[in-house]
Write a protein that holds these residues in place. Sequence first.
Motif, PDB file in Angstrom:
ATOM      1  N   VAL A   1      42.987  12.724 -30.323  1.00 13.78           N
ATOM      2  CA  VAL A   1      43.766  12.133 -31.410  1.00 13.78           C
ATOM      3  C   VAL A   1      44.423  13.261 -32.194  1.00 13.78           C
ATOM      4  N   ASN A   2      45.741  13.240 -32.302  1.00 15.09           N
ATOM      5  CA  ASN A   2      46.408  14.317 -33.025  1.00 15.09           C
ATOM      6  C   ASN A   2      47.437  13.818 -34.023  1.00 15.09           C
TER       7      ASN A   2
ATOM      8  N   GLY B   1      42.586   0.706 -48.529  1.00 16.68           N
ATOM      9  CA  GLY B   1      41.291   0.049 -48.648  1.00 16.68           C
ATOM     10  C   GLY B   1      40.158   0.917 -48.142  1.00 16.68           C
ATOM     11  N   SER B   2      39.312   0.363 -47.294  1.00 21.53           N
ATOM     12  CA  SER B   2      38.178   1.112 -46.740  1.00 21.53           C
ATOM     13  C   SER B   2      38.527   1.790 -45.426  1.00 21.53           C
ATOM     14  N   GLY B   3      39.811   1.886 -45.129  1.00 19.03           N
ATOM     15  CA  GLY B   3      40.254   2.660 -43.962  1.00 19.03           C
ATOM     16  C   GLY B   3      40.128   1.946 -42.642  1.00 19.03           C
ATOM     17  N   ASP B   4      39.967   0.621 -42.649  1.00 22.48           N
ATOM     18  CA  ASP B   4      39.602  -0.093 -41.438  1.00 22.48           C
ATOM     19  C   ASP B   4      40.682  -0.128 -40.363  1.00 22.48           C
ATOM     20  N   ASN B   5      41.932   0.121 -40.723  1.00 20.81           N
ATOM     21  CA  ASN B   5      42.978   0.162 -39.698  1.00 20.81           C
ATOM     22  C   ASN B   5      42.996   1.472 -38.921  1.00 20.81           C
ATOM     23  N   PHE B   6      42.483   2.534 -39.523  1.00 18.69           N
ATOM     24  CA  PHE B   6      42.619   3.857 -38.920  1.00 18.69           C
ATOM     25  C   PHE B   6      42.045   3.973 -37.503  1.00 18.69           C
ATOM     26  N   PRO B   7      40.865   3.433 -37.212  1.00 17.83           N
ATOM     27  CA  PRO B   7      40.360   3.572 -35.835  1.00 17.83           C
ATOM     28  C   PRO B   7      41.275   2.938 -34.792  1.00 17.83           C
ATOM     29  N   TYR B   8      41.975   1.898 -35.170  1.00 15.53           N
ATOM     30  CA  TYR B   8      42.858   1.207 -34.233  1.00 15.53           C
ATOM     31  C   TYR B   8      44.194   1.924 -34.123  1.00 15.53           C
ATOM     32  N   LEU B   9      44.620   2.607 -35.168  1.00 13.07           N
ATOM     33  CA  LEU B   9      45.796   3.464 -35.080  1.00 13.07           C
ATOM     34  C   LEU B   9      45.543   4.612 -34.127  1.00 13.07           C
ATOM     35  N   ASN B  10      44.352   5.176 -34.208  1.00 12.05           N
ATOM     36  CA  ASN B  10      44.060   6.337 -33.381  1.00 12.05           C
ATOM     37  C   ASN B  10      44.086   6.004 -31.898  1.00 12.05           C
TER      38      ASN B  10
ATOM     39  N   ASN C   1      33.242   5.606 -44.247  1.00 10.44           N
ATOM     40  CA  ASN C   1      33.621   5.103 -42.922  1.00 10.44           C
ATOM     41  C   ASN C   1      34.224   6.196 -42.052  1.00 10.44           C
ATOM     42  N   LEU C   2      35.095   7.007 -42.622  1.00  8.08           N
ATOM     43  CA  LEU C   2      35.725   8.084 -41.853  1.00  8.08           C
ATOM     44  C   LEU C   2      34.681   9.066 -41.345  1.00  8.08           C
ATOM     45  N   ARG C   3      33.703   9.338 -42.184  1.00  8.39           N
ATOM     46  CA  ARG C   3      32.627  10.245 -41.765  1.00  8.39           C
ATOM     47  C   ARG C   3      31.846   9.630 -40.609  1.00  8.39           C
ATOM     48  N   ARG C   4      31.561   8.342 -40.698  1.00  4.38           N
ATOM     49  CA  ARG C   4      30.811   7.665 -39.645  1.00  4.38           C
ATOM     50  C   ARG C   4      31.620   7.570 -38.351  1.00  4.38           C
ATOM     51  N   TRP C   5      32.929   7.359 -38.480  1.00  4.21           N
ATOM     52  CA  TRP C   5      33.793   7.240 -37.300  1.00  4.21           C
ATOM     53  C   TRP C   5      34.205   8.595 -36.728  1.00  4.21           C
ATOM     54  N   LYS C   6      33.869   9.680 -37.464  1.00  2.50           N
ATOM     55  CA  LYS C   6      34.278  11.035 -37.061  1.00  2.50           C
ATOM     56  C   LYS C   6      35.801  11.139 -36.981  1.00  2.50           C
ATOM     57  N   LEU C   7      36.451  10.579 -37.977  1.00  3.90           N
ATOM     58  CA  LEU C   7      37.911  10.657 -38.113  1.00  3.90           C
ATOM     59  C   LEU C   7      38.268  11.489 -39.329  1.00  3.90           C
TER      60      LEU C   7
END
Length: 264
Positions: A125-126, A105-114, A145-151
């Motif tokens: 984060v590695n 989707g829009s990547g919304d789980n990724f910040p919580y995985l990190n 979103n990834l650009r905004r979250w710097k992920l």
Amino acid sequence: MLHDQLLRDPNTYEELKLVSTGAVNPANGRQYPWKHGYLAFMEEGDAAGSNRKYLELYNRIARFYRLSNKLYFALKFGGERSYREQFLSALELRGGQRVLETSVGSGDNFPYLNMKAKNVKTGNVNAELYGLDISSGMLKQAVRNLRRWKLEAQLFQGTAERLPFQDNSFDCVYHVGGINCFSDPHAAVLEMIRVAKPGTRLMIADETQKLVKGTYGKVPVVKGYFAEGADLPEMLGLIPPEMLEVEYKEVCKGLMYCITFRKP
């Protein structure tokens, strides 16, 4: 860093070679281009069945998907973190692993995985993050979103029933939301298993009938996509019998189910 060795042609499972414009199958010359920050392994016009129906839905709602979800999670669960932790906590995730989410989707789980994948000593984060989705609209939002979250994450457009990856490649494979509506959810489960390394604990989470009929069936923008009286697939029955430690539970006030199992 994306490597040639990880990728496979989803139509033939032959090896691919990365080039500046995308990926090429040396055996037949077929090319898969970079588009808007993701590698495209399909043309949306080729989607069929339920995949086509829900691709159109998610392209339609992509721009306001994240905002509407955040408001809903705040009202229903006290916030997004509280909601996502109820199923993401089932993952066995450590720093340095290669992680795949199907239907990202829009990547919304990724910040919580990190948060789970940070190096305890350095705080960095590695984990290597990879996400695949059928909807170009959602993937464009994920890029922003990834650009905004710097992920950093590698994103791909394709169907979960034919993943463009080598066998036994990922340390963590999971899916949140969408598999109920796939054209072939059984094939998607088998693909998740194929690309996971032996010993990997996989997780599948999606909406229960309670959420689909009680909420989605009443929202004007999406209710036409959820047929009255339609049953969801029996996902637990799609897990192959040779999988280990199979568990099913309902989370998020019974609105989501979470299935976990281990690849032998």
